[in-house]
Design an enzyme around this catalytic site. Structure first.
Site, PDB file in Angstrom:
ATOM      1  N   ARG A   1      -0.992   4.992  -0.947  1.00 25.54           N
ATOM      2  CA  ARG A   1      -1.042   4.983  -2.408  1.00 25.54           C
ATOM      3  C   ARG A   1      -1.690   6.244  -2.968  1.00 25.54           C
ATOM      4  O   ARG A   1      -2.607   6.804  -2.392  1.00 25.54           O
ATOM      5  CB  ARG A   1      -1.801   3.751  -2.905  1.00 25.54           C
ATOM      6  CG  ARG A   1      -1.059   2.453  -2.709  1.00 25.54           C
ATOM      7  CD  ARG A   1      -1.916   1.261  -3.064  1.00 25.54           C
ATOM      8  NE  ARG A   1      -3.040   1.109  -2.147  1.00 25.54           N
ATOM      9  CZ  ARG A   1      -3.908   0.110  -2.205  1.00 25.54           C
ATOM     10  NH1 ARG A   1      -3.770  -0.818  -3.138  1.00 25.54           N
ATOM     11  NH2 ARG A   1      -4.902   0.033  -1.332  1.00 25.54           N
TER      12      ARG A   1
ATOM     13  N   ARG B   1       0.834  -1.216   0.000  1.00 29.05           N
ATOM     14  CA  ARG B   1       0.000   0.000   0.000  1.00 29.05           C
ATOM     15  C   ARG B   1       0.862   1.256   0.000  1.00 29.05           C
ATOM     16  O   ARG B   1       0.525   2.271   0.595  1.00 29.05           O
ATOM     17  CB  ARG B   1      -0.986   0.009   1.185  1.00 29.05           C
ATOM     18  CG  ARG B   1      -1.988  -1.146   1.177  1.00 29.05           C
ATOM     19  CD  ARG B   1      -3.209  -0.874   2.049  1.00 29.05           C
ATOM     20  NE  ARG B   1      -2.876  -0.668   3.444  1.00 29.05           N
ATOM     21  CZ  ARG B   1      -2.800  -1.636   4.353  1.00 29.05           C
ATOM     22  NH1 ARG B   1      -3.027  -2.898   3.995  1.00 29.05           N
ATOM     23  NH2 ARG B   1      -2.500  -1.367   5.605  1.00 29.05           N
TER      24      ARG B   1
ATOM     25  N   ASP C   1      -3.007   3.909   4.246  1.00 30.98           N
ATOM     26  CA  ASP C   1      -2.846   3.644   2.810  1.00 30.98           C
ATOM     27  C   ASP C   1      -2.129   4.826   2.186  1.00 30.98           C
ATOM     28  O   ASP C   1      -2.653   5.934   2.142  1.00 30.98           O
ATOM     29  CB  ASP C   1      -4.214   3.437   2.156  1.00 30.98           C
ATOM     30  CG  ASP C   1      -4.119   2.864   0.752  1.00 30.98           C
ATOM     31  OD1 ASP C   1      -3.052   3.012   0.123  1.00 30.98           O
ATOM     32  OD2 ASP C   1      -5.104   2.270   0.285  1.00 30.98           O
TER      33      ASP C   1
END
Length: 397
Positions: A329, A295, A327
């Protein structure tokens, strides 16, 4: 509280000053910024009177090389590695310290006819060399000033001055808001400038295309590089995706342990295989394989997170204990690759609503979410439940 980047650009083009704030976890300060091309003695005087900080001139490496501006020190130990060059005054100035003479030095620094010998060293203007790539490489005021100048179509140089309160303390966001109101100045953040550039600039390059036969079928594989970092991504394309109807798409983040080793800690490997098989069955679609291990935290940090999970932390708590968001990303690069492939309307294979929002934020239309649920294993039941409870994943467990 903050203005849009477009509003700041309009003011800068008119020779006005803007306030630029950086991250609260970095310097947590605001600077007055103006375009060096439009600098006047009046602007310099405003900065030193109401900013009270050091007047510096962010420039590109090209300016520094042309004017033979050497680094101020051979070993830079500044906490943020601000790239000061030797300070300068133009030879036409006297002391070089007045607002008029500082403006003269800046104007002559931008003069294409100027040479290194046209400046005395040391002086009262402090050039700073911005990193190539700007705020996408280093989220500092130096890079922000040069980026803003480029976005305005001006010479790639700015004038900056830290904003200090009357009592000598650094101005923080509440103080900067009052300053912006007092002088009717636009205020933006470096974070928003980064987002603006990522949204408006093409950051991906199509590098190579091959035919890739796999266990799931034969795909057209396209390799991409990007100007943000050294990560390389690949798109596996099936069939003719140029037709206007929505295309089945899977955006899959790299998971070495799951994709390659068949780890039971996650469902990544089965999801990857199922997505390829489904795209093959439909005869048309794209699997985008993004190098966003763990992630976005990287392989070693993912393994460290696994270690923490063995000690009782869940997947979100483990990331946070390591100092990362749940997360990390970002879907901007993936969105640009999908756009490069000519896609606009997607049927997205995902259980993650954040992925839908992330792609739609880059002007891609997700017309349908296609579930991609794998049977849970004993070893990943808790992991999947955490994704439902804390990350909002749409799973039926």
């Amino acid at each position: 509280m903050f203005h849009r980047i477009e509003e700041a650009l309009e003011d800068l083009k008119q020779g006005k000053v803007v306030i630029v704030c950086d991250d609260e976890n970095r310097e947590n300060e605001g600077d007055f910024i103006a375009l060096a091309e439009y600098i006047t003695p009046e602007t310099i005087n405003f900065m030193i009177t109401h900013g009270r900080g050091l007047v510096c001139v962010p420039i590109t490496e090209g300016y520094a090389e042309r004017l033979q501006l050497e680094p101020m020190v051979s070993h830079n130990t500044d906490s943020h590695h601000t790239a000061f060059t030797v300070s300068i005054d133009h030879v036409s100035t006297t002391t070089g310290i007045s607002a008029h003479e500082r403006a003269t030095t800046i104007q002559e620094l931008l003069n294409p006819a100027s040479k290194g010998t046209d400046f005395n060293r040391p002086g009262h203007i402090f050039p700073l060399i911005a990193k190539e790539g700007g705020v996408l490489r280093r989220a500092g005021h130096t890079e922000a000033a040069v980026d803003l100048a480029k976005l305005c179509g001006a010479e790639p140089a700015g004038v900056i001055c830290e904003i200090i309160n009357e009592d000598g303390t650094m101005a923080r966001v509440p103080d900067l808001i009052e300053c912006a109101k007092q002088f009717d100045i636009k205020m933006i953040t470096i974070e928003d400038l980064i987002a603006y550039r990522r949204h408006h600039e093409t950051l991906v390059t199509r590098e190579v295309e091959i035919t890739l036969p796999t266990d799931f079928g034969t795909f057209h594989a396209i390799g991409y590089s990007n100007s943000l970092d050294t990560k390389e991504h690949i798109a596996l394309v099936k069939g003719d995706i140029s037709i206007g109807e929505p295309v089945l798409v899977r955006v899959h983040s790299e998971c070495l342990t799951g994709d390659v080793f068949g780890s039971h800690r996650c469902d990544c490997g089965p999801q990857l295989h199922a997505a390829l098989a489904q795209i093959e069955r439909e005869g048309k679609g794209v699997l985008l394989y993004m190098r966003q291990e763990g992630r976005g935290i990287g392989l070693l940090n993912k393994l460290r997170a696994y270690k923490l999970q063995e000690e009782g932390f869940d997947t979100v708590e483990a990331n946070e204990k390591l100092g990362f968001p749940a997360d990390l990303r970002d879907y901007g690069i993936g969105a640009q690759i999908l756009k490069d492939l000519g896609l606009q309307s997607l049927r997205l294979l995902t259980n993650n609503p954040r992925k839908i929002a992330g792609l739609q934020g880059y002007d891609l239309e997700v017309v349908e979410r296609v579930p991609l649920q794998m049977p849970a294993k004993e070893e990943n039941k808790s992991y999947l439940q955490t994704k439902v409870n804390k990350l909002g994943h749409l799973l039926n467990l």
